[in-house]
Design an enzyme around this catalytic site. Sequence first.
Site, short mmCIF file in Angstrom:
data_model
loop_
_atom_site.label_atom_id
_atom_site.label_comp_id
_atom_site.label_asym_id
_atom_site.label_seq_id
_atom_site.Cartn_x
_atom_site.Cartn_y
_atom_site.Cartn_z
N ASP A 98 -1.13 0.16 -9.22
CA ASP A 98 -0.39 0.70 -7.94
C ASP A 98 0.82 -0.07 -7.72
O ASP A 98 1.48 -0.94 -8.35
CB ASP A 98 -1.34 0.31 -6.76
CG ASP A 98 -1.92 -1.07 -6.76
OD1 ASP A 98 -1.95 -1.51 -7.82
OD2 ASP A 98 -2.16 -1.39 -5.61
N GLU A 164 -4.84 -2.46 -6.35
CA GLU A 164 -4.96 -3.88 -6.25
C GLU A 164 -4.29 -4.63 -5.04
O GLU A 164 -4.71 -5.68 -4.65
CB GLU A 164 -4.36 -4.39 -7.67
CG GLU A 164 -4.73 -5.90 -7.91
CD GLU A 164 -3.87 -7.02 -7.02
OE1 GLU A 164 -4.71 -7.97 -6.41
OE2 GLU A 164 -2.72 -6.93 -6.74
N GLU A 165 -3.28 -3.93 -4.80
CA GLU A 165 -2.39 -4.57 -3.58
C GLU A 165 -3.29 -4.34 -2.31
O GLU A 165 -2.72 -4.73 -1.22
CB GLU A 165 -0.96 -3.84 -3.34
CG GLU A 165 -0.10 -4.28 -4.48
CD GLU A 165 0.24 -5.64 -5.01
OE1 GLU A 165 -0.07 -6.55 -4.01
OE2 GLU A 165 1.07 -5.93 -5.77
N HIS A 396 7.34 -8.63 -5.06
CA HIS A 396 7.28 -8.14 -3.85
C HIS A 396 8.51 -8.03 -2.99
O HIS A 396 8.50 -7.74 -1.80
CB HIS A 396 6.04 -8.58 -3.00
CG HIS A 396 4.57 -8.44 -3.01
ND1 HIS A 396 3.37 -8.44 -2.39
CD2 HIS A 396 4.06 -8.32 -4.46
CE1 HIS A 396 2.50 -8.02 -3.17
NE2 HIS A 396 2.82 -8.18 -4.43
#
Length: 424
Positions: A98, A164-165, A396
């Site tokens: 993702d 996963e996030e 990020h």
Amino acid sequence: MKLYLILPMLLWCLISSAQKYNFEKEYKSIEPKVIDWRRDFHQNPELSNREFNTAEKIASHLKSLGIEVQTGVAKTGVVGILKGNKNGKVIALRADIDALPVTERNDLPFKSTVKSEFLGQEVGVMHACGHDTHTAILMGVAEILSKNRDKIKGTIKFIFQPAEEGPPPGEEGGALLMVKEGVLKNPDVDVIFGLHINSATPVGVIRYKSEGLMAAVQRFVIQVEGKQTHGSQPWKGIDPILISAKIIDGLQTIISREVDLTNEAAVISVGKITSGVRFNIIPESAEMIGTIRTLDYNMQKQITERMKEMVPDIAKAYGGTATIEIKSNTDITFNNPELVVKMLPTLKRVAGQDNVQIQKAVTGGEDFSYFQNEVPGFFFFLGGMTPGNTASFPHHTPDFSIDENGMILGVKALTEMSLDFLNN
Ligand SMILES: [Zn+2]
Ligand SMILES: [Zn+2]
């Protein structure tokens, strides 16, 4: 034995151990493909639980290799099962797929210009954590291993994991849902390996840590109740803002005075306080939201128990009341020490002795931990920083970028860890 005999023998041992499986040709031919796949994923990122096209590309690649494929696992996950020519143990290799709601600022020919909706807002979408590289690396590993079934004694499960996030609020997803849907069963997985590219680790380097590598992430909410009064007459009420200040102060003493910080690091942070409406009113209540990070389950237990004791007690001491609710977001990314010892020689062979380095614990979290709760696992960091570029941007962020030359070592590591584990 004479020196002139020992030296050539030593040299021969070194060469043969560096090329245990003679995959140099395979690695050379897979590298440009891995880079192409990664660029395609990078240019077409998809948010957590919405990785529809990404999943389709992965599934069609695995099918083209003759690997048995399951789709729609934990919503958009893809699982490939590769059986070797001989029976043996079962290992799993995991890549997360993702992207994040971040607008890319890099000037790349394959820069993402994708936009999507997240929590009702229009956002840019970017592979700002490097999961595009993980996906491409694992597709490369699958290609090499599928063409070498004769070398595989056992079964390899390729787990391409969504979200996963973290799934969007109100949805399930990620590793936890995959485990719930039985991804580690049938055939039952003995061990799992995974990696994370890292923008602060130089290309060619692998960093690892035995036991707690990444932290358990917990979220807490504290509700403080006081008694509203005029700002000029605090004695007629109970001030929830003052109580909140005392609670924050108290919580930090759990970290600084009560837990053994020589064992592992631990963090409590209050990230949000909401209370009051104007300058001359002492409000009725306050709310605080924060996070706890731990790398050891005994310390986690100690910290959460003490928080639950301390929060109502401090409020009571000042005449108010307070409650605390603690929820887990991810568990500790805990590397099984025996498995780490067992696999280190493989990492040192593929990366070179000096390029396998010890990593300090990280207080960020990773949902690979949910697989490691079920079976022994080993998760490590792969260098993705151009050597010398110490100004590289963190994960990020809109400027996050990865040196693609780092990916091939990930392919080598996962390929040879799989074969070494299954064949020994
Ligand atoms: Zn991330
Ligand atoms: Zn990540």
